[in-house]
Motif scaffolding. Structure first.
Motif, PDB file in Angstrom:
ATOM      1  N   GLN A   1     -25.866 -80.845   4.940  1.00 41.38           N
ATOM      2  CA  GLN A   1     -24.872 -80.160   5.758  1.00 41.38           C
ATOM      3  C   GLN A   1     -24.513 -78.827   5.106  1.00 41.38           C
ATOM      4  O   GLN A   1     -24.749 -78.628   3.922  1.00 41.38           O
ATOM      5  N   SER A   2     -23.937 -77.961   5.897  1.00 47.26           N
ATOM      6  CA  SER A   2     -23.423 -76.676   5.408  1.00 47.26           C
ATOM      7  C   SER A   2     -24.440 -75.942   4.543  1.00 47.26           C
ATOM      8  O   SER A   2     -24.110 -75.403   3.487  1.00 47.26           O
TER       9      SER A   2
ATOM     10  N   SER B   1     -19.546 -71.277   3.689  1.00 43.86           N
ATOM     11  CA  SER B   1     -19.287 -72.104   4.875  1.00 43.86           C
ATOM     12  C   SER B   1     -18.859 -71.247   6.057  1.00 43.86           C
ATOM     13  O   SER B   1     -19.315 -71.449   7.189  1.00 43.86           O
TER      14      SER B   1
ATOM     15  N   TYR C   1     -21.782 -81.216  -3.430  1.00 43.28           N
ATOM     16  CA  TYR C   1     -22.316 -79.870  -3.237  1.00 43.28           C
ATOM     17  C   TYR C   1     -23.428 -79.611  -4.242  1.00 43.28           C
ATOM     18  O   TYR C   1     -23.360 -80.044  -5.389  1.00 43.28           O
TER      19      TYR C   1
ATOM     20  N   GLY D   1     -19.116 -86.612  -0.417  1.00 40.40           N
ATOM     21  CA  GLY D   1     -20.371 -85.885  -0.553  1.00 40.40           C
ATOM     22  C   GLY D   1     -20.483 -85.191  -1.886  1.00 40.40           C
ATOM     23  O   GLY D   1     -19.662 -85.393  -2.791  1.00 40.40           O
TER      24      GLY D   1
ATOM     25  N   THR E   1     -24.048 -85.406   2.309  1.00 41.28           N
ATOM     26  CA  THR E   1     -23.113 -86.487   2.629  1.00 41.28           C
ATOM     27  C   THR E   1     -23.912 -87.771   2.780  1.00 41.28           C
ATOM     28  O   THR E   1     -25.145 -87.748   2.880  1.00 41.28           O
TER      29      THR E   1
ATOM     30  N   TRP F   1     -27.505 -86.852   4.178  1.00 40.69           N
ATOM     31  CA  TRP F   1     -27.477 -85.811   5.198  1.00 40.69           C
ATOM     32  C   TRP F   1     -27.259 -84.444   4.558  1.00 40.69           C
ATOM     33  O   TRP F   1     -26.323 -84.261   3.773  1.00 40.69           O
TER      34      TRP F   1
ATOM     35  N   GLU G   1     -22.772 -85.972  20.352  1.00 39.77           N
ATOM     36  CA  GLU G   1     -21.540 -85.867  19.573  1.00 39.77           C
ATOM     37  C   GLU G   1     -20.329 -85.688  20.463  1.00 39.77           C
ATOM     38  O   GLU G   1     -20.434 -85.259  21.606  1.00 39.77           O
TER      39      GLU G   1
ATOM     40  N   LEU H   1     -30.899 -84.167   8.658  1.00 38.20           N
ATOM     41  CA  LEU H   1     -30.055 -83.005   8.917  1.00 38.20           C
ATOM     42  C   LEU H   1     -30.041 -82.761  10.405  1.00 38.20           C
ATOM     43  O   LEU H   1     -30.848 -83.305  11.144  1.00 38.20           O
ATOM     44  N   TYR H   2     -29.104 -81.973  10.826  1.00 43.01           N
ATOM     45  CA  TYR H   2     -29.117 -81.509  12.207  1.00 43.01           C
ATOM     46  C   TYR H   2     -29.158 -79.998  12.164  1.00 43.01           C
ATOM     47  O   TYR H   2     -28.733 -79.372  11.196  1.00 43.01           O
TER      48      TYR H   2
ATOM     49  N   LEU I   1     -25.447 -76.124  -0.425  1.00 37.78           N
ATOM     50  CA  LEU I   1     -25.518 -77.116   0.634  1.00 37.78           C
ATOM     51  C   LEU I   1     -24.671 -78.312   0.224  1.00 37.78           C
ATOM     52  O   LEU I   1     -24.333 -78.484  -0.948  1.00 37.78           O
TER      53      LEU I   1
ATOM     54  N   GLU J   1     -24.654 -91.606   4.486  1.00 38.07           N
ATOM     55  CA  GLU J   1     -24.554 -92.515   5.623  1.00 38.07           C
ATOM     56  C   GLU J   1     -25.159 -93.850   5.196  1.00 38.07           C
ATOM     57  O   GLU J   1     -26.310 -93.902   4.755  1.00 38.07           O
TER      58      GLU J   1
END
Length: 139
Positions: free
Chosen positions: A73-74, A9, A42, A40, A58, A71, A135, A108-109, A55, A60
């Motif tokens: 993330q990381s 991370s 991992y 979430g 998470t 999603w 955001e 994802l973003y 990764l 929504e």
């Protein structure tokens, strides 16, 4: 595993945003996922018993779809394993799991300047045509 996820991370935050994460906060944040699975899950990839990528997924809730959207993330892949198909394998495995569980989709973003990652996601069939993300983040 906790220490490895913390290291990944921190590296990801620095590589993508030149951000130094506050150790106490990131430690509590990663730990929280293990304490409260609703935050979430991992996922890791290994090579010869060594973790080479991780990764966080998470969740929504989508009222429009009456289902969760997962999603990414990381996302972090060790530099020596980038462009080797590790993320592709993780993505396809998670996509298969999502389909089995009735998940509405995957999102994802990505940093605007991270063109290499954007191309990877496009090759996997993801698009950026539906939404622009806005955001507000507390300092």
């Amino acid at each position: 595993m906790l220490q490895l996820l913390l290291t990944f991370s921190k590296k990801m935050a620095w590589e993508t945003e030149q951000m130094t994460l506050v150790p106490e906060i990131i430690t509590k944040g990663v730990n929280s996922v293990f304490v409260n699975p609703s935050h979430g899950q991992y996922w890791v990839a290994e090579d010869s018993g060594n973790v080479v990528a991780s990764l966080l997924i998470t969740f929504e809730w989508s009222d429009w779809r009456n289902s969760n959207v997962w999603w990414f993330q990381s996302v972090y892949v060790l530099p020596a394993y980038r462009r080797t198909g590790i993320f592709r394998s993780m993505y396809l495995y998670i996509k298969n799991e999502a389909e089995k569980q009735g998940v509405a989709g995957l999102r994802l973003y990505v940093e605007i300047t991270n063109i290499i990652a954007q191309k990877t996601y496009e090759i996997l069939g993801m698009t950026d045509e539906h939404y622009t993300m806005y955001e507000w983040l507390k300092d």
